[in-house]
Design a protein around this motif. Structure first.
Motif, PDB file in Angstrom:
ATOM      1  N   ASP A   5      11.848   2.486   4.989  1.00  0.00           N
ATOM      2  CA  ASP A   5      11.297   0.964   5.036  1.00  0.00           C
ATOM      3  C   ASP A   5      12.601   0.207   5.283  1.00  0.00           C
ATOM      4  O   ASP A   5      13.661   0.353   4.757  1.00  0.00           O
ATOM      5  CB  ASP A   5      10.883   0.758   3.809  1.00  0.00           C
ATOM      6  N   LYS A  59      -2.626  -2.430  16.568  1.00  0.00           N
ATOM      7  CA  LYS A  59      -2.853  -1.353  15.809  1.00  0.00           C
ATOM      8  C   LYS A  59      -3.594  -0.273  16.652  1.00  0.00           C
ATOM      9  O   LYS A  59      -3.739   0.678  16.367  1.00  0.00           O
ATOM     10  CB  LYS A  59      -3.835  -1.909  14.460  1.00  0.00           C
ATOM     11  N   ILE A 103       0.926  -1.454  -0.026  1.00  0.00           N
ATOM     12  CA  ILE A 103       0.081   0.077   0.009  1.00  0.00           C
ATOM     13  C   ILE A 103       0.856   1.252   0.168  1.00  0.00           C
ATOM     14  O   ILE A 103       0.684   2.213  -0.749  1.00  0.00           O
ATOM     15  CB  ILE A 103      -0.879  -0.177   1.422  1.00  0.00           C
ATOM     16  N   VAL A 158      -7.542  -4.694   1.853  1.00  0.00           N
ATOM     17  CA  VAL A 158      -6.930  -3.970   0.331  1.00  0.00           C
ATOM     18  C   VAL A 158      -6.378  -5.016  -0.371  1.00  0.00           C
ATOM     19  O   VAL A 158      -5.700  -5.783  -0.065  1.00  0.00           O
ATOM     20  CB  VAL A 158      -5.831  -2.787   0.905  1.00  0.00           C
ATOM     21  N   TYR A 165      -2.479  -8.565  16.417  1.00  0.00           N
ATOM     22  CA  TYR A 165      -2.084  -7.431  15.374  1.00  0.00           C
ATOM     23  C   TYR A 165      -3.404  -6.354  15.442  1.00  0.00           C
ATOM     24  O   TYR A 165      -2.963  -5.208  15.533  1.00  0.00           O
ATOM     25  CB  TYR A 165      -2.262  -8.020  13.758  1.00  0.00           C
TER      26      TYR A 165
HETATM   27  N1  LIG Z   1      -3.129  -4.930   3.429  1.00  0.00           N
HETATM   28  C1  LIG Z   1      -4.295  -4.680   3.843  1.00  0.00           C
HETATM   29  O1  LIG Z   1      -5.372  -4.984   3.460  1.00  0.00           O
HETATM   30  C2  LIG Z   1      -4.371  -3.921   5.254  1.00  0.00           C
HETATM   31  C3  LIG Z   1      -5.647  -3.779   5.913  1.00  0.00           C
HETATM   32  C4  LIG Z   1      -5.432  -2.686   7.062  1.00  0.00           C
HETATM   33  C5  LIG Z   1      -4.428  -2.170   7.342  1.00  0.00           C
HETATM   34  N2  LIG Z   1      -3.070  -2.238   6.661  1.00  0.00           N
HETATM   35  C6  LIG Z   1      -2.048  -1.448   7.060  1.00  0.00           C
HETATM   36  O2  LIG Z   1      -1.366  -0.686   6.059  1.00  0.00           O
HETATM   37  C7  LIG Z   1       0.051  -0.890   6.259  1.00  0.00           C
HETATM   38  C8  LIG Z   1       0.792  -1.181   4.795  1.00  0.00           C
HETATM   39  O3  LIG Z   1       0.381  -2.689   4.774  1.00  0.00           O
HETATM   40  P1  LIG Z   1       0.633  -3.489   3.536  1.00  0.00           P
HETATM   41  O4  LIG Z   1      -0.489  -4.567   3.109  1.00  0.00           O
HETATM   42  O5  LIG Z   1       1.232  -2.640   2.279  1.00  0.00           O
HETATM   43  O6  LIG Z   1       1.861  -4.342   4.077  1.00  0.00           O
HETATM   44  P2  LIG Z   1       3.426  -4.651   3.547  1.00  0.00           P
HETATM   45  O7  LIG Z   1       4.074  -5.464   4.548  1.00  0.00           O
HETATM   46  O8  LIG Z   1       3.558  -4.482   1.946  1.00  0.00           O
HETATM   47  O9  LIG Z   1       3.966  -3.318   3.940  1.00  0.00           O
HETATM   48  C9  LIG Z   1       4.446  -2.795   4.994  1.00  0.00           C
HETATM   49  C10 LIG Z   1       5.754  -2.238   4.890  1.00  0.00           C
HETATM   50  O10 LIG Z   1       6.762  -2.055   6.040  1.00  0.00           O
HETATM   51  C11 LIG Z   1       7.822  -2.244   5.952  1.00  0.00           C
HETATM   52  N3  LIG Z   1       8.394  -2.621   7.620  1.00  0.00           N
HETATM   53  C12 LIG Z   1       7.799  -3.654   8.231  1.00  0.00           C
HETATM   54  N4  LIG Z   1       8.307  -3.550   9.481  1.00  0.00           N
HETATM   55  C13 LIG Z   1       9.285  -2.339   9.497  1.00  0.00           C
HETATM   56  C14 LIG Z   1      10.178  -1.793  10.434  1.00  0.00           C
HETATM   57  N5  LIG Z   1      10.414  -2.367  11.609  1.00  0.00           N
HETATM   58  N6  LIG Z   1      10.710  -0.534  10.083  1.00  0.00           N
HETATM   59  C15 LIG Z   1      10.476  -0.156   8.824  1.00  0.00           C
HETATM   60  N7  LIG Z   1       9.858  -0.808   7.978  1.00  0.00           N
HETATM   61  C16 LIG Z   1       9.281  -1.767   8.306  1.00  0.00           C
HETATM   62  C17 LIG Z   1       8.055  -3.525   5.229  1.00  0.00           C
HETATM   63  O11 LIG Z   1       9.252  -3.644   4.713  1.00  0.00           O
HETATM   64  C18 LIG Z   1       6.957  -3.447   4.270  1.00  0.00           C
HETATM   65  O12 LIG Z   1       7.525  -2.498   3.159  1.00  0.00           O
HETATM   66  C19 LIG Z   1       0.336  -1.531   7.552  1.00  0.00           C
HETATM   67  O13 LIG Z   1       0.388  -0.466   8.605  1.00  0.00           O
HETATM   68  C20 LIG Z   1      -0.924  -2.345   7.635  1.00  0.00           C
HETATM   69  O14 LIG Z   1      -1.114  -2.663   9.091  1.00  0.00           O
HETATM   70  C21 LIG Z   1      -3.043  -3.295   5.491  1.00  0.00           C
END
Ligand SMILES: NC(=O)c1ccc[n+]([C@@H]2O[C@H](COP(=O)([O-])OP(=O)(O)OC[C@H]3O[C@@H](n4cnc5c(N)ncnc54)[C@H](O)[C@@H]3O)[C@@H](O)[C@H]2O)c1
Length: 305
Positions: free
Chosen positions: A31, A145, A12, A170, A141
């Protein structure tokens, strides 16, 4: 505007970076590439390969002087949080707290926080769930959050305005098809390889699927502020996992049958979230019909094989 996007190499976050750049903002990305991909980061953004919890995150704030911090970096898997709640809390609670402390110290004007509508409301009786539904997460989780949300609100006292966006499920291009979350990416990749996808449970469980470009647009609107607030970012529509599998089979040309396995702990049975507050507060509504979003996702999966 100068924006720092954490998690901007992830699914995202990388779309959020693209949206900010397209709107003319300057973007830096933090990241640790634990799950992200260097090549998802737009070449017009500066990437800092740093962990949220690292002390030298401070150097990024000193160098970039961001006005807005958009926080997407997280341990983002329900299943991983059940297996290892401590690591989940370390990243999502302590990492978020570290980031917010730096925001307050460096006069960041606004924080946009990616939260979850799918994992915070528990198993709601009335769907779609509204923001005032009690927060009763069923997984570590969801708990971490929710704690992140509380810290975001707390830092308003230090002058940081905030927008909390509670996402539904998403989906779209760049979602990891090899992880354990993201049913659409996983099913699309399997079907394109001619492998039967595995449905956990009988497939009648429902999710609220929102397309990633619609979510990125919500982030732009939430950045404009100035009021602090919280809103669901979803469609309000329930779609069963079986229905998603059927659509994807048609789009990918898969003719086999899905396999079934036991339901996974920590996951809700039915969920959809009401987006009407986002419409009033941000002027945001989802515009991508499910089948169009699924088609774009399948096309992307095909192009990366
Ligand atoms: N995918 C969904 O449907 C969804 C739904 C609700 C909320 N979210 C939230 O949206 C955000 C993005 O989710 P996503 O699906 O793109 O996940 P994703 O895992 O693709 O992205 C998360 C990113 O954070 C980085 N990351 C993880 N730990 C880290 C750390 N300690 N330091 C620095 N970087 C770090 C990862 O390398 C990754 O690029 C998250 O906060 C997630 O909780 C996602």
């Amino acid at each position: 505007m100068k924006v720092l996007v954490t998690g901007g190499a992830g699914f995202i976050g990388s779309h959020v970076v693209d949206a900010y750049l397209a709107a003319g903002h300057q973007v830096a990305v933090v990241d640790n590439l634990a799950r992200g991909h260097r090549d998802y980061v737009n070449s017009s953004a500066r990437l800092y390969e740093i962990d949220l919890r690292a002390q030298h995150l401070r150097d990024v704030f000193e160098r970039e002087q961001p006005e807005v911090v958009n926080h997407h970096a997280a341990q983002a898997s329900v299943v991983a949080s059940v297996a290892d709640p401590r690591t989940d809390a370390d990243v999502n609670v302590l990492g978020t707290l570290h980031l917010l402390t730096l925001c307050a110290q460096h006069r960041v004007r606004r924080v946009v926080f990616a939260s979850t509508g799918g994992a915070i409301y528990g198993e709601p009786q009335d769907l779609p769930a509204k923001e005032d539904h009690p927060a009763t997460p069923l997984s570590p989780y969801g708990i971490s959050k929710l704690a992140g949300e509380s810290y975001v609100r707390y830092f308003q006292g230090a002058g940081v305005t905030w927008a909390i966006l509670r996402y539904a499920n998403v989906y779209g291009p760049r979602q990891d098809p090899h992880g354990e979350a993201g049913v659409i990416a996983i099913f699309a990749a399997a079907m394109l390889e001619g492998r039967a996808p595995t449905i956990f449970g009988d497939g009648t469980q429902t999710r609220d699927f929102v397309f990633v470009e619609d979510v990125a647009r919500a982030n732009l609107l939430a950045t404009a502020g100035p009021t602090s607030g919280l809103a669901n970012i979803g469609t309000g529509v329930e779609t069963s996992v079986n229905d998603v599998a059927r659509h994807l089979a048609t789009l990918s040309g898969f003719r086999g049958k899905a396999l079934h396995a036991a339901p996974r702990p920590g996951e809700v049975y039915r969920i959809s979230i009401d987006p009407s507050r986002a419409a009033h507060w941000l002027g945001w509504t989802p515009t991508t019909p499910l089948v169009d979003g699924l088609r774009k996702t399948v096309e992307w999966c095909r192009s990366t094989r």
